[in-house]
Design a protein around this motif. Structure first.
Motif, PDB file in Angstrom:
ATOM      1  N   ALA A 195       0.861  -1.190   0.000  1.00  0.00           N
ATOM      2  CA  ALA A 195       0.000   0.000   0.000  1.00  0.00           C
ATOM      3  C   ALA A 195       0.892   1.234   0.000  1.00  0.00           C
ATOM      4  O   ALA A 195       0.801   2.110   0.856  1.00  0.00           O
ATOM      5  CB  ALA A 195      -0.926  -0.022   1.211  1.00  0.00           C
ATOM      6  N   ASN A 196       1.743   1.313  -0.971  1.00  0.00           N
ATOM      7  CA  ASN A 196       2.873   2.230  -0.967  1.00  0.00           C
ATOM      8  C   ASN A 196       2.484   3.638  -1.395  1.00  0.00           C
ATOM      9  O   ASN A 196       1.565   3.839  -2.181  1.00  0.00           O
ATOM     10  CB  ASN A 196       3.937   1.683  -1.916  1.00  0.00           C
ATOM     11  CG  ASN A 196       5.243   2.390  -1.777  1.00  0.00           C
ATOM     12  OD1 ASN A 196       5.536   2.984  -0.752  1.00  0.00           O
ATOM     13  ND2 ASN A 196       6.049   2.343  -2.818  1.00  0.00           N
ATOM     14  N   SER A 203      -5.239   6.102  -1.847  1.00  0.00           N
ATOM     15  CA  SER A 203      -4.373   5.495  -0.841  1.00  0.00           C
ATOM     16  C   SER A 203      -4.233   6.441   0.340  1.00  0.00           C
ATOM     17  O   SER A 203      -4.343   7.669   0.199  1.00  0.00           O
ATOM     18  CB  SER A 203      -2.997   5.160  -1.424  1.00  0.00           C
ATOM     19  OG  SER A 203      -2.307   6.335  -1.797  1.00  0.00           O
ATOM     20  N   GLY A 204      -3.981   5.849   1.485  1.00  0.00           N
ATOM     21  CA  GLY A 204      -3.812   6.670   2.672  1.00  0.00           C
ATOM     22  C   GLY A 204      -3.586   5.809   3.887  1.00  0.00           C
ATOM     23  O   GLY A 204      -3.614   4.578   3.827  1.00  0.00           O
ATOM     24  N   GLY A 205      -3.363   6.473   5.003  1.00  0.00           N
ATOM     25  CA  GLY A 205      -3.140   5.723   6.232  1.00  0.00           C
ATOM     26  C   GLY A 205      -2.903   6.637   7.407  1.00  0.00           C
ATOM     27  O   GLY A 205      -2.914   7.871   7.288  1.00  0.00           O
ATOM     28  N   ALA A 206      -2.714   6.015   8.556  1.00  0.00           N
ATOM     29  CA  ALA A 206      -2.444   6.746   9.790  1.00  0.00           C
ATOM     30  C   ALA A 206      -1.489   5.932  10.642  1.00  0.00           C
ATOM     31  O   ALA A 206      -1.499   4.696  10.602  1.00  0.00           O
ATOM     32  CB  ALA A 206      -3.740   7.017  10.548  1.00  0.00           C
ATOM     33  N   ARG A 265      -2.754   1.162   6.763  1.00  0.00           N
ATOM     34  CA  ARG A 265      -2.730   1.746   5.423  1.00  0.00           C
ATOM     35  C   ARG A 265      -3.741   1.032   4.538  1.00  0.00           C
ATOM     36  O   ARG A 265      -3.996  -0.166   4.706  1.00  0.00           O
ATOM     37  CB  ARG A 265      -1.333   1.653   4.788  1.00  0.00           C
ATOM     38  CG  ARG A 265      -0.271   2.447   5.529  1.00  0.00           C
ATOM     39  CD  ARG A 265       0.909   2.768   4.633  1.00  0.00           C
ATOM     40  NE  ARG A 265       0.537   3.559   3.468  1.00  0.00           N
ATOM     41  CZ  ARG A 265       0.300   4.863   3.497  1.00  0.00           C
ATOM     42  NH1 ARG A 265       0.379   5.535   4.628  1.00  0.00           N
ATOM     43  NH2 ARG A 265      -0.020   5.505   2.397  1.00  0.00           N
ATOM     44  N   LYS A 266      -4.269   1.784   3.588  1.00  0.00           N
ATOM     45  CA  LYS A 266      -5.236   1.215   2.651  1.00  0.00           C
ATOM     46  C   LYS A 266      -5.032   1.848   1.284  1.00  0.00           C
ATOM     47  O   LYS A 266      -4.748   3.055   1.179  1.00  0.00           O
ATOM     48  CB  LYS A 266      -6.674   1.477   3.108  1.00  0.00           C
ATOM     49  CG  LYS A 266      -7.735   0.833   2.208  1.00  0.00           C
ATOM     50  CD  LYS A 266      -9.129   1.081   2.730  1.00  0.00           C
ATOM     51  CE  LYS A 266     -10.178   0.401   1.852  1.00  0.00           C
ATOM     52  NZ  LYS A 266     -10.098  -1.068   1.923  1.00  0.00           N
ATOM     53  N   PRO A 271      -8.495  -3.571  -3.808  1.00  0.00           N
ATOM     54  CA  PRO A 271      -8.185  -2.971  -2.508  1.00  0.00           C
ATOM     55  C   PRO A 271      -7.055  -3.708  -1.788  1.00  0.00           C
ATOM     56  O   PRO A 271      -6.889  -4.916  -1.926  1.00  0.00           O
ATOM     57  CB  PRO A 271      -9.500  -3.109  -1.740  1.00  0.00           C
ATOM     58  CG  PRO A 271     -10.154  -4.308  -2.337  1.00  0.00           C
ATOM     59  CD  PRO A 271      -9.731  -4.362  -3.783  1.00  0.00           C
ATOM     60  N   ILE A 272      -6.268  -2.956  -1.023  1.00  0.00           N
ATOM     61  CA  ILE A 272      -5.216  -3.500  -0.164  1.00  0.00           C
ATOM     62  C   ILE A 272      -5.379  -2.882   1.220  1.00  0.00           C
ATOM     63  O   ILE A 272      -5.503  -1.656   1.353  1.00  0.00           O
ATOM     64  CB  ILE A 272      -3.811  -3.182  -0.696  1.00  0.00           C
ATOM     65  CG1 ILE A 272      -3.598  -3.781  -2.088  1.00  0.00           C
ATOM     66  CG2 ILE A 272      -2.736  -3.692   0.255  1.00  0.00           C
ATOM     67  CD1 ILE A 272      -2.259  -3.401  -2.713  1.00  0.00           C
TER      68      ILE A 272
END
Length: 755
Positions: free
Chosen positions: A129-130, A321-324, A344-345, A375-376
């Motif tokens: 999920a880069n 894509s994004g994440g925390a 991350r997704k 989706p990842i």
């Protein structure tokens, strides 16, 4: 239950591992602190802040100023900063970023694969999920060779370690920068408008927030002759970073990011660079397919650098894509405890360029893929302890857990013949069904540095990993009842041993041997073939190196390396009898990488910054290896791996007046010949070449405002990201290539303002 037992076992071993170095520290006499001095280049290659000249790893470092002067705005651009690093940007193939170091990487279309080169951002592994764009970055470190002891599963060839800028407690600041180019203006072959903005806001004496955003809008380089439009690639993103230090011992970092990309009119995909004359396609019942004439009928001339295609189809593809992440550091003397929780997704959805593989309506043969929904989801948790620097025994140890789930809806594939306008003859209808790949990993790790004497240090580290990989296929068109199951459970111990010796005050030599580990993969071929297991990749690497500080702050980093890879995970693609590009993932035992590298980076004088490097990396197939064309290619260079590469970038500034300074920057790369397939077909190699760019401009003496004119790929050298023979058939007589923005000249204006 299996996961619980593994977790309990790792926790018990971890407690024992942590106790031993703590006792060693209490028993040892403290040494002088090994804190980097002012002006030294600081890295976190060993999960602690250290001078780059003290770290027994070959590292190429690029700070924010170098990244900006070389206009490094995407992950793909990083291949220009380090001679050992290559990043292939072919759509769908860049697993985990698509990087290779010293010729070793993972290039695959398989969903059930992880990368050989890990991408780590602010200490968080990105998995598959880069991130794709770089903005507000403080530093990039390219760590070469297996880094599994401290960085984990996806780092068998190396790590791209990225650190973004932290919030500042003591000032409000704003920065805006842009790079503007337009297709057809000043010789620019495509258009690109990059906009970046940063705001830093103190919230209290011990808290601040930093918000950064960017837009990267690109037109081209590919061009649709039918619609008269360039391909479009528009990306927008943001990152927020909250830094809070509620006590002197406790630090909290909360980071969130989000990016979305909209690709239109085909994006970066195959165009024809070579086409034969008339040929009888086997499935066309003797109807001749004059590829070159059919392409010419819509205005395409197949040649090196051709970026034209012609189709009436309309493609729109979206990627989100994004994440925390939440990082908590607590100084619990005599060590620091760190917890990092991250999610991350990413999601790709729509009808990408691959909907029509050839993107040429007049061709007799047409191959099309259906829409995608990919989706990842990735969750990681790390808990570690680190000793302070300057002890007789310095150590870092921890526990790591990750779970990555990749799902795909059915992706149909159709092959048809169009012998005349309006006539449609279906030939093949296949594709992949719905499936889900789950990759769960748990590990315990530790690494110690023992100060045996004032000048001699010994290194020992290890990591025990359990990796569980499974693929479930589903009947029908949804992720419902399981139709079949394929799995792989692996327990592996990776390790590192070595020593380093200070031969002078500013010169250190080191030697290391390490055993890495990259998890297996489950390949997902098109129907009617069934999924199959590709075994884990196990590298063993030997390295001798020297580091020294020259001329005050210029760092010399040189190394000799030798690596053997057991079960190297490779991908080999051919075009089958139906004109379908069919890719197989397989293990190759006995791949070797050996050679030498030298890097020089830093400030030579007050006015001159220079970063340069050269690598010789002989990375070869094993003896007796047979290529996709049936020829023996054992002992020859691996695909995507130039044997030689040279990089040079620098900037010279000169005072013009009391208020203004002028500057000139240069950015150049030389590569030896690159092959793009595991065979002997010369048409899918690219010749030795230089790629040259630079900037010239003026900035204020306080460096608050800058204006410059830039050129990238000044001489318009058409290095491809990927090449494919038999496109659509006839080996090297028909060849397709994928070009990206790096393959064509770009000229424009850059502006930068700090407030």
């Amino acid at each position: 239950m299996t996961s619980f037992k593994h977790a309990a076992m790792l926790s018990g071993v971890a407690l024992s591992a942590f106790a031993m170095p703590a006792m060693a520290q209490n028993a040892a006499a403290p040494q002088a602190a090994d804190t980097p001095s002012l002006g030294e280049i600081v890295v976190t290659a060993q999960r602690r802040s250290e001078s780059v000249t003290k770290v027994p790893i070959s590292i190429t470092v690029a700070d924010s100023k170098q990244l900006e002067r070389q206009q490094v705005n995407t992950i793909t651009d990083l291949s220009r900063i380090a001679p050992s690093l290559e990043i292939q940007a072919a759509p769908g193939q860049n697993t985990g970023g698509g990087g290779s170091i010293r010729g070793i990487g993972t290039q695959t279309f398989s969903a059930g694969a992880v990368a050989s080169v890990g991408v780590v951002v602010d200490q968080v592994s990105q998995g598959n999920a880069n991130i794709s764009n770089l903005f507000d970055v403080a530093r990039v470190e390219v760590l070469k060779g297996p880094q599994g002891t401290l960085f984990g599963l996806t780092t068998s060839a190396g790590v791209i370690n990225i650190t973004t800028n932290k919030p500042e407690f003591d000032k409000v600041s704003v920065r805006v920068r842009t790079e503007l180019s337009n297709a057809g203006t000043a010789g620019s072959k495509s258009g690109n408008q990059v906009m970046q903005g940063v705001v830093n806001l103190p919230l209290a004496s011990n808290a601040a927030i930093r918000i950064a955003g960017f837009g990267n809008l690109r037109q081209g380089p590919d061009y649709n002759l039918t619609s008269g439009k360039y391909t479009g690639n528009d990306t927008w993103g943001t990152r927020g970073h909250l830094l809070w230090q509620p006590t002197e011992r406790l630090t909290i970092n909360l980071i969130g990011d989000y990016t979305q990309t909209r690709t239109t009119n085909g994006g970066d995909f195959f165009t024809f660079v070579k086409a034969n004359g008339a040929a009888a396609f086997p499935l066309a019942a003797g109807v001749p397919d004059n590829v070159s004439a059919n392409l010419a009928s819509c205005g395409i001339t197949a040649a090196e650098g051709n970026r034209n295609f012609c189709t009436s189809a309309n493609y729109v593809d979206h990627t989100y894509s994004g994440g925390a992440s939440l990082q908590v550091d607590y100084q619990a003397d005599p060590f620091t405890i760190t917890s990092i929780s991250a999610y991350r997704k990413s999601l790709e959805s729509g009808s990408g360029a691959a909907t029509s593989v050839f993107r040429a309506d007049p061709l007799l043969l047409q191959v099309a893929n259906g829409d995608v929904h990919r989706p990842i989801d990735l969750f990681t948790q790390e808990l570690r302890i680190s000793s302070p620097s300057g002890q007789t025994v310095e150590y870092t140890g921890g526990l790591f857990y990750s779970n990555q789930i990749q799902s795909r809806m059915p992706e149909p594939l159709t092959v048809s013949i169009h012998p005349a306008p309006g006539v449609f003859i279906p030939v093949v209808s296949a594709g992949t069904g719905a499936f889900r790949v789950s990759d769960t990993s748990m590990a315990i790790y530790g690494q110690s540095t023992i100060h045996a004497s004032e000048k001699l240090r010994l290194i020992a580290g290890g990591r025990y990993t359990w990796d569980g990989l499974k693929l479930d296929t589903f009947a029908g068109s949804i992720l419902g009842s399981t139709n079949s199951h394929t799995g792989l459970d692996v327990n592996k111990f990776s390790w590192k041993l070595g020593g380093q010796y200070d031969v002078a005050r500013k010169t250190m030599v080191y030697g290391t041997v390490s055993r890495g580990f990259k998890g297996g993969q489950i390949a997902t071929p098109a129907y009617p073939r069934t999924p199959y297991v590709v075994l884990p990749e196990i590298p063993t690497s030997y390295e001798l190196g020297l580091k020294s500080t020259l001329l005050g702050s210029w760092v010399l980093d040189t190394s000799l390396f030798y690596s053997t890879i057991k079960n190297f995970q490779a991908q080999q693609c051919i075009t089958d009898v139906n004109g379908v590009i069919s890719c197989d993932q397989k293990n190759i035992d006995g791949v070797k990488s050996r050679g030498a590298e030298i890097n020089l980076f830093g400030k030579v004088t007050k006015n001159l910054s220079l970063n340069t490097g050269f690598i010789w990396a002989k990375t070869t197939y094993p003896t007796g290896f047979k290529g996709t064309d049936g020829t023996m290619i054992g002992g020859t260079q691996l695909a995507y791996a130039p044997e030689y590469k040279f990089t040079l970038s620098g900037e010279y500034s000169q005072k013009l007046t009391e208020r203004f300074n002028g500057f000139f920057a240069m950015d150049t790369v030389w590569k030896s010949r690159v092959r793009y397939e595991a065979n002997s077909i010369a048409e899918t190699t690219f010749r030795p070449h230089w790629t040259v760019g630079g900037r010239v401009g003026v900035r204020t003496a306080d460096e608050r405002f800058t204006v410059a004119v830039f050129a990238r790929n000044l001489f318009n050298v058409h290095e491809p990201a990927l090449m494919q023979s038999s496109f659509p058939y006839s080996d090297g007589a028909n060849v397709g290539a994928i070009y990206g923005p790096q393959s064509f000249r770009s000229v424009g204006l850059s502006l930068d303002g700090k407030f």
